[in-house]
Design a protein around this motif. Structure first.
Motif, PDB file in Angstrom:
ATOM      1  N   ASP A  92      54.047  50.872  38.551  1.00  0.00           N
ATOM      2  CA  ASP A  92      54.737  50.156  39.628  1.00  0.00           C
ATOM      3  C   ASP A  92      53.748  49.652  40.671  1.00  0.00           C
ATOM      4  O   ASP A  92      53.895  48.544  41.198  1.00  0.00           O
ATOM      5  N   THR A  93      52.758  50.492  40.982  1.00  0.00           N
ATOM      6  CA  THR A  93      51.752  50.059  41.940  1.00  0.00           C
ATOM      7  C   THR A  93      51.018  48.828  41.423  1.00  0.00           C
ATOM      8  O   THR A  93      50.878  47.820  42.126  1.00  0.00           O
ATOM      9  N   LEU A  94      50.590  48.941  40.173  1.00  0.00           N
ATOM     10  CA  LEU A  94      49.910  47.799  39.548  1.00  0.00           C
ATOM     11  C   LEU A  94      50.790  46.558  39.608  1.00  0.00           C
ATOM     12  O   LEU A  94      50.335  45.453  39.949  1.00  0.00           O
ATOM     13  N   ASN A  95      52.055  46.733  39.311  1.00  0.00           N
ATOM     14  CA  ASN A  95      52.989  45.614  39.281  1.00  0.00           C
ATOM     15  C   ASN A  95      53.195  45.026  40.674  1.00  0.00           C
ATOM     16  O   ASN A  95      53.243  43.806  40.845  1.00  0.00           O
TER      17      ASN A  95
ATOM     18  N   VAL B  63      51.096  45.111  43.141  1.00  0.00           N
ATOM     19  CA  VAL B  63      49.898  44.365  43.511  1.00  0.00           C
ATOM     20  C   VAL B  63      49.877  43.022  42.800  1.00  0.00           C
ATOM     21  O   VAL B  63      49.532  41.999  43.387  1.00  0.00           O
TER      22      VAL B  63
ATOM     23  N   ARG C 241      52.327  41.192  41.951  1.00  0.00           N
ATOM     24  CA  ARG C 241      53.206  40.218  42.614  1.00  0.00           C
ATOM     25  C   ARG C 241      52.690  39.822  43.980  1.00  0.00           C
ATOM     26  O   ARG C 241      52.943  38.729  44.470  1.00  0.00           O
TER      27      ARG C 241
END
Lengths: 236, 236
Positions: free
Chosen positions: A164-167, A169, A171
DNA sequence: ATATAAACCAAAAAGCAATTGGTCGTTTAC
DNA sequence: GTAAACGACCAATTGCTTTTTGGTTTATAT
């Protein structure tokens, strides 16, 4: 009553007394020391004086305090280095793409091992819906949900959180003007077959295949992105 | 067995009834609709049938549900899991270990490709210092720094941020009483040789070898941890 | 057979009391 | 007279209990 001779600065003595106490006492795992009220009673000093001594040690960086929490040895835990905005500011689209290539194939590999039938059928639903999408926005919604369903299928809340963090970032990072075209996704869109391959591999518990399929998919996405960038640059 | 029968007659009517209700009713700002028990009473249908209808709308992506929260219109908010504390609360040592096994080998692989000579010599420094450590606390410090240096060597701030998040959660998760012994690390400590192998592989640009070495190292750590846990359990 | 109603479950939320570092005002001691 | 001591209070935080809520199971009835 006790210290009838205020010969030296009293606070200094309490600091050393406190240091001795901390050296000889077994602190709990989190380094928390007793509340000020207890500690002052245990050391036979007033809370006011104890707090002065604690102020000294805190200024030295040996402990940190917080209302409602308590007083703890060591340095204050750095909170939420995972600030999405800060990460996005430091990063860029290329880094995001490389990070996805590092992280997501392995998450997919893990998911192939742990995915439940329910998770797999939810992936299938995402495949179907993304094919039926009438707009790029809808398609992106189902694409995102597919990738997240895969991360959920690992049944590891920490991996899901990292994803989720990666996602987030991804966006948040500025992708410049290279955004999705307003036309609807064509049935020959490369991602359809690639997504199918990923879910097929997961369903067959083919961990290596799932990782490879995800890697291939992300590499295609990366290539398409670069092509778009080239075209945009040439238009200038 | 899943949807062999379209069963259009009973549920379909309730779906349309529910759609009509949602269209004419003012929902609160968060898009939350009444709890199932109330809604089923208001619509004059059983909860079972209402849930079937809600299943349909959820499959269409028009609403999302969660136990304890409720049912909401729109798409599920991608909860930004950037909060370390929240992640740690949801996670546990086993998950952390598995997440490390998924993430860190691949980070190591990437580092083997991008590491600069300066980064490699810093890794070597960590190896030396960790061998010289007089206490477990010191050893842990250099061990942590070695792993972070490897993550830095990817030259990818996003990967580094994800690694830091993982690391912060690792420290925040309660590891119970299985803490480090008060004795100093022995020269035969398994990690020494394993760390050497990792850095060697990185230095030789052996990406597969670096990933494998890191994976082997973490698996050893995992095994040792389980042994500790067993011993602690037997002592009870 | 199918639907219904009821009971139960675990996750989440909400409310509540106790704890804790920080602060202020008054009293006490030398 | 001055500074320490004491007590009261405050707001943040924690821990606990209770309530709510979607999900699941079971028994019953039509």
């Amino acid at each position: 009553m006790l210290n009838s001779h205020p010969d030296t600065h009293p606070a200094q003595g309490i600091v050393t007394q406190l240091r001795a106490y901390l050296a000889q006492t077994d602190l709990p795992d989190d380094g928390r020391l007793p509340p000020e009220r207890e500690l002052s009673a245990a050391l036979g000093v007033s809370r006011t004086e104890l707090r002065k001594a604690l102020d000294v040690l805190e200024a030295e960086g040996q402990l940190w305090r917080h209302v409602g929490k308590g007083t703890f040895m060591g340095s204050r835990p750095l909170d939420t280095f995972a600030d999405i905005a800060a990460l996005a500011r430091r990063s860029n689209p290329a880094e995001v793409m490389r990070a996805r290539l590092v992280i997501e194939p392995e998450i997919t590999r893990a998911a192939a091992f742990t995915a439940t039938p329910a998770a797999i059928s939810e992936m299938r639903l995402c495949l179907t819906r993304s094919r039926q999408a009438e707009t790029w926005r809808q398609y992106e919604g189902w694409d995102t949900r597919l990738h997240r369903t895969i991360a959920e299928a690992t049944q590891n809340s920490l991996l899901l959180g990292l994803f989720d963090t990666l996602n987030a970032v991804r966006r948040a990072v500025t992708w410049g003007r290279l955004r999705t075209a307003p036309v609807r996704p064509l049935p020959t869109h490369h991602s359809f077959a690639e997504h199918d391959a990923i879910v097929d591999a997961i369903e067959h518990r083919d961990m290596a295949g799932a990782a490879a399929a995800m890697r291939a998919h992300l590499q295609t996405v990366e290539r398409k992105l670069l092509e778009k960038q080239m075209r945009a640059a040439n238009e200038d």
